[in-house]
Design a protein around this motif. Structure first.
Motif, short mmCIF file in Angstrom:
data_model
loop_
_atom_site.label_atom_id
_atom_site.label_comp_id
_atom_site.label_asym_id
_atom_site.label_seq_id
_atom_site.Cartn_x
_atom_site.Cartn_y
_atom_site.Cartn_z
N LYS A 91 0.86 -1.23 0.01
CA LYS A 91 0.01 -0.10 0.00
C LYS A 91 0.99 1.20 -0.12
N ASN A 92 0.49 2.34 -0.80
CA ASN A 92 1.12 3.48 -0.49
C ASN A 92 0.92 4.31 0.74
N GLY B 147 -0.59 7.01 1.63
CA GLY B 147 -1.96 7.47 1.72
C GLY B 147 -2.65 6.59 2.23
N LYS B 148 -2.54 5.22 2.36
CA LYS B 148 -3.17 4.26 3.03
C LYS B 148 -2.82 3.87 4.43
N GLU C 135 -1.81 14.89 -4.07
CA GLU C 135 -2.62 14.04 -4.96
C GLU C 135 -2.14 13.13 -5.90
N GLU C 136 -1.19 13.76 -6.39
CA GLU C 136 -0.33 13.13 -7.65
C GLU C 136 0.58 11.89 -7.21
N TYR D 154 -0.28 10.37 -3.42
CA TYR D 154 -0.85 9.46 -2.74
C TYR D 154 -2.37 9.31 -2.75
N SER D 155 -2.80 8.14 -2.45
CA SER D 155 -4.23 8.00 -2.30
C SER D 155 -4.50 7.04 -1.24
N GLY D 156 -5.91 7.27 -0.59
CA GLY D 156 -6.21 6.48 0.74
C GLY D 156 -6.92 7.32 1.69
N SER D 157 -6.93 6.64 2.65
CA SER D 157 -7.84 7.47 3.96
C SER D 157 -7.21 8.45 4.67
N VAL E 38 -5.16 10.68 2.93
CA VAL E 38 -4.62 11.48 1.86
C VAL E 38 -4.76 13.19 2.47
N ASP F 274 -2.04 -1.80 -3.60
CA ASP F 274 -1.90 -0.88 -4.88
C ASP F 274 -0.99 -1.51 -5.71
#
Length: 510
Positions: free
Chosen positions: A62-63, A65-66, A378-379, A381-384, A386, A467
């Motif tokens: 996972k990245n 951001g998660k 936002e380019e 990271y993604s996830g809860s 972020v 991811d």
């Protein structure tokens, strides 16, 4: 499922840039053999290319951001603090836990696994955040390791102090990791073994291609030779790579010089003028064996205020060194930058766009760019998590070191004799050799791909919230692994909530 056990060598900071000349000279015959008989690729780390969060990204697929961990510190502008959210280290399932549901697993030395989770058969936490007590599961294993191997998670000597003593200690620690791992692998009949050495990267940071660094790699090479046969699938991987430092770009000094950051380092400056700094304190307490005593009797607040030997305040100490009301931006080391303006407002967008453009145009005194790119959060990271992520992330240029401390006047400096001579870079390495792997050179992969790929190797379902992608092309062309469908496992809201509750209940405080 593969009929062969897997052994993963985790090599913090490893890349071909350093190793290729030694391989060509014949100094690392077993790594050379693994390359010849297996498949290899560059392995791209998540940004920033640092031990934390990259070992967590590897373990979870996972990245950040998660995961909610973005460096060795998170900057919480809303609550005006700099902190490390240790409780999040265990909030996500690591892929070896999923393998352990079916086959015996052993994990040793991985950073950011302290305190150890419960796992069948064993988990021994690694440095630099691990401690020399409470590091093993099952707990009784720790006393056995202490008695039989004099096992230590962390070293005592510092490479910016008594360099020879520190380097010799590191060589002992590297050797002990693999010796203990092999002993326990045989004892527990392990199907999946992860053995990681963090301190090889310390040698690279301070000594780069010094003889001590080569000796460290030769120890690794010797242990690797025991697994290069038809019985094992062997994987070499790193969380990031390394390259020599050309210049250090002190990002917070630049932000302050350009009006983005306002600081108040009067207390740290006073300590520094008096010759009192954190590095000197650590060296003295290590010398006299008083490190743990000093930690107990010295107020945490005082330790946070102490500067390092350059006069900079780092990590939690930055909380009180920042004038938050007058600050627009503050940075962590190696790339992450946080803005204080409210997200989505015209002011936020104006400052972020302006800062991004300015940083992309910064060059060092010799005219070399300090960034390869500057990304919006936002380019990357993604996830809860972020919303807590950095607003900008620098992908630092080759040869550029970006310290994250506050309080230095100089924006650019050169490497010093007692400091770092090599910095992290985003390209790490991947090598896989064994009966289930193909041969040759593979296209670059992401560190996020390894968890799902290793799950596929062990015929385990890949959680849908990972991811990464299963890289079936690394497996032997005519094998079932290369051709069968990837199993998927849905991750329910209940599972996520249970993981969150476990993390809160753990209430870890390092």
């Amino acid at each position: 499922m593969s009929d062969h056990p897997t052994v993963v060598f985790g090599l913090d900071g490893a890349h071909f840039e350093l190793l290729d000349p030694w391989i060509e000279a014949g100094h690392l015959p077993n790594i050379d053999r693994a390359l010849d008989t297996g498949v290899s690729a560059d392995l791209k780390s998540v940004l920033p290319p640092v031990t934390s969060p990259n070992w967590k990204a590897y373990a979870t697929g996972k990245n950040p951001g998660k995961i909610g961990i973005f460096w060795w510190e998170n900057i919480d502008v809303e609550n005006q603090r700099v902190h490390y959210p240790s409780d999040r280290k265990h909030a996500n399932t690591e892929f070896w836990e999923l393998i352990a549901e079916d086959k015996p697993v052993g994990v040793l030395g991985v950073p950011t696994t302290y305190p150890p989770k419960e796992i069948d058969e064993f988990l021994i936490a690694g440095p630099p955040d691990g401690k020399n007590a409470g590091y093993a599961h099952p707990p009784e294993l720790e006393s056995r390791l202490d008695e039989k191997f004099d096992y230590r998670v962390r070293k005592h000597n510092r490479l910016d102090g008594d360099r020879e003593a520190a380097a010799e200690e590191i060589l002992e620690l590297i050797d002990s990791r693999f010796t203990v791992a092999e002993t326990l692998r045989e004892e527990y009949d392990i199907s999946f073994l992860q053995v990681t050495t963090f301190y090889i990267n310390s040698l690279q940071h301070y000594l780069w291609d010094d003889e001590y660094t080569l000796r460290g790699w030769q120890i690794i090479d010797e242990h690797l030779g025991r697994y290069l046969n038809a019985e094992y699938n062997v994987v070499l991987m790193s969380d990031h790579g390394s390259n020599p430092i050309r210049t250090a770009f002190h990002i917070n000094s630049w932000l302050e010089t350009n009006g983005y950051l306002k600081t108040n380092t009067d207390v740290a400056d006073t300590f520094y003028r008096l010759g009192i700094n954190k590095d000197r304190l650590i060296q003295m307490t290590n010398k006299f064996g008083l490190t743990e005593f000093a930690k107990h009797v010295t107020p945490r607040k005082v330790l946070q205020y102490l500067p390092d030997n350059s006069g900079a305040v780092n990590k939690e100490g930055k909380t009180d060194a920042v004038d938050w009301e007058e600050t627009n931006a503050i940075a962590s080391g190696q790339g992450p930058i946080y803005l204080t303006a409210k997200h989505g407002t015209d002011e936020y967008n104006r400052i972020r766009n302006q800062l991004q453009a300015e940083l992309e145009s910064v060059s060092d005194p010799d005219g070399h760019p300090v960034t390869d790119a500057v990304y919006k959060g936002e380019e990357v990271y993604s996830g809860s998590y972020v919303d807590e992520a950095p607003d900008l992330v620098i992908d630092q240029a080759k040869g550029v070191h970006i310290p994250g401390g506050i309080g230095r006047e100089a924006v650019f400096t050169k490497p010093t004799d007692d400091g770092w001579h090599a910095e992290n870079k985003r390209q790490g390495l991947f090598v896989a050799s064994g009966p289930d792997f193909t041969t040759g050179t593979h296209d670059p992969m992401s560190i996020l791909d390894l968890a799902p790929t290793l799950l596929h190797l062990h015929d385990r379902p890949v959680p849908t919230d990972m991811d990464g992608t299963v890289q079936q092309s690394v497996f032997a062309t005519d094998s079932k692994l290369a051709n069968r469908d990837v199993k998927r496992a849905n991750v329910s809201e209940r599972d996520r909530e249970r993981a969150r509750i476990r993390a809160i209940a753990r209430d870890v405080d390092l």
